[in-house]
Scaffold this motif. Structure first.
Motif, PDB file in Angstrom:
ATOM      1  N   GLU A  82      26.784  44.227  25.458  1.00  0.00           N
ATOM      2  CA  GLU A  82      26.923  44.785  24.050  1.00  0.00           C
ATOM      3  C   GLU A  82      28.509  45.337  23.958  1.00  0.00           C
ATOM      4  OE1 GLU A  82      24.920  45.069  21.269  1.00  0.00           O
ATOM      5  OE2 GLU A  82      23.861  43.987  22.521  1.00  0.00           O
ATOM      6  N   LYS A  83      29.159  45.858  24.942  1.00  0.00           N
ATOM      7  CA  LYS A  83      30.550  46.329  25.049  1.00  0.00           C
ATOM      8  C   LYS A  83      31.171  45.231  24.785  1.00  0.00           C
ATOM      9  CE  LYS A  83      29.985  50.564  27.805  1.00  0.00           C
ATOM     10  NZ  LYS A  83      30.320  51.063  28.914  1.00  0.00           N
ATOM     11  N   ALA A  84      30.897  44.124  25.638  1.00  0.00           N
ATOM     12  CA  ALA A  84      31.896  42.682  25.350  1.00  0.00           C
ATOM     13  C   ALA A  84      31.649  42.176  23.873  1.00  0.00           C
ATOM     14  CB  ALA A  84      31.429  41.696  26.160  1.00  0.00           C
ATOM     15  N   ARG A  85      30.504  42.203  23.452  1.00  0.00           N
ATOM     16  CA  ARG A  85      30.299  41.833  21.924  1.00  0.00           C
ATOM     17  C   ARG A  85      31.119  42.776  20.961  1.00  0.00           C
ATOM     18  NH1 ARG A  85      24.039  41.138  22.641  1.00  0.00           N
ATOM     19  NH2 ARG A  85      23.908  39.320  24.088  1.00  0.00           N
ATOM     20  N   GLU A 109      28.117  52.473  21.985  1.00  0.00           N
ATOM     21  CA  GLU A 109      27.804  52.298  23.366  1.00  0.00           C
ATOM     22  C   GLU A 109      28.269  53.213  24.305  1.00  0.00           C
ATOM     23  OE1 GLU A 109      26.093  49.817  24.563  1.00  0.00           O
ATOM     24  OE2 GLU A 109      25.284  49.291  22.500  1.00  0.00           O
ATOM     25  N   LYS A 110      29.441  53.640  23.891  1.00  0.00           N
ATOM     26  CA  LYS A 110      30.246  54.844  24.400  1.00  0.00           C
ATOM     27  C   LYS A 110      29.243  56.150  24.839  1.00  0.00           C
ATOM     28  CE  LYS A 110      35.032  53.544  24.119  1.00  0.00           C
ATOM     29  NZ  LYS A 110      36.356  53.819  23.789  1.00  0.00           N
ATOM     30  N   ILE A 111      28.762  56.469  23.460  1.00  0.00           N
ATOM     31  CA  ILE A 111      27.679  57.395  23.281  1.00  0.00           C
ATOM     32  C   ILE A 111      26.266  57.332  24.091  1.00  0.00           C
ATOM     33  CG2 ILE A 111      26.264  58.616  21.774  1.00  0.00           C
ATOM     34  CD1 ILE A 111      28.411  58.192  19.451  1.00  0.00           C
ATOM     35  N   LYS A 112      26.125  56.207  24.023  1.00  0.00           N
ATOM     36  CA  LYS A 112      24.845  55.699  25.041  1.00  0.00           C
ATOM     37  C   LYS A 112      25.063  56.018  26.481  1.00  0.00           C
ATOM     38  CE  LYS A 112      22.761  51.790  24.297  1.00  0.00           C
ATOM     39  NZ  LYS A 112      22.556  50.563  23.649  1.00  0.00           N
ATOM     40  N   ASP A 113      26.577  55.551  26.773  1.00  0.00           N
ATOM     41  CA  ASP A 113      26.723  55.771  28.308  1.00  0.00           C
ATOM     42  C   ASP A 113      26.782  57.290  28.670  1.00  0.00           C
ATOM     43  OD1 ASP A 113      27.227  53.327  28.744  1.00  0.00           O
ATOM     44  OD2 ASP A 113      29.168  53.015  28.548  1.00  0.00           O
ATOM     45  N   VAL A 114      27.464  58.028  27.636  1.00  0.00           N
ATOM     46  CA  VAL A 114      27.346  59.677  27.654  1.00  0.00           C
ATOM     47  C   VAL A 114      26.186  60.272  28.226  1.00  0.00           C
ATOM     48  CG1 VAL A 114      27.882  61.920  26.924  1.00  0.00           C
ATOM     49  CG2 VAL A 114      29.603  60.069  26.627  1.00  0.00           C
ATOM     50  N   PHE A 115      25.194  59.683  27.549  1.00  0.00           N
ATOM     51  CA  PHE A 115      23.630  60.351  27.782  1.00  0.00           C
ATOM     52  C   PHE A 115      23.090  59.769  28.961  1.00  0.00           C
ATOM     53  CE2 PHE A 115      24.313  61.458  23.164  1.00  0.00           C
ATOM     54  CZ  PHE A 115      24.046  62.853  23.181  1.00  0.00           C
ATOM     55  N   LYS A 116      23.420  58.579  29.492  1.00  0.00           N
ATOM     56  CA  LYS A 116      22.970  57.963  30.630  1.00  0.00           C
ATOM     57  C   LYS A 116      23.185  58.899  32.125  1.00  0.00           C
ATOM     58  CE  LYS A 116      22.529  53.236  29.476  1.00  0.00           C
ATOM     59  NZ  LYS A 116      23.041  51.931  29.660  1.00  0.00           N
ATOM     60  N   HIS A 117      24.498  59.548  31.758  1.00  0.00           N
ATOM     61  CA  HIS A 117      25.075  60.285  33.089  1.00  0.00           C
ATOM     62  C   HIS A 117      24.578  61.754  32.849  1.00  0.00           C
ATOM     63  CE1 HIS A 117      27.034  56.574  34.494  1.00  0.00           C
ATOM     64  NE2 HIS A 117      27.468  56.370  33.095  1.00  0.00           N
TER      65      HIS A 117
END
Length: 57
Positions: free
Chosen positions: A5-8, A49-57
């Protein structure tokens, strides 16, 4: 999958930037506007996608 998704999103930003600059080069405001819209959509997707990464960690 997040990397896909980040690449897209990044690819969409690049396509938008190219379209925007091409529109400016030939003097077509319509093409430039479409490019800006595509670039903004890519920005939004990347932010999501960046927001999703924040909540994953």
């Amino acid at each position: 999958m997040a990397k896909d998704e980040k690449a897209r999103a990044r690819a969409q930003q690049i396509k938008g930037k190219i379209q925007k600059e091409a529109g400016r080069a030939v003097g077509s405001e319509k093409t430039a506007a479409k490019g800006r819209a595509k670039e903004a959509e890519g920005d939004a997707r990347q932010a999501k996608e960046k927001i999703k990464d924040v909540f994953k960690h």
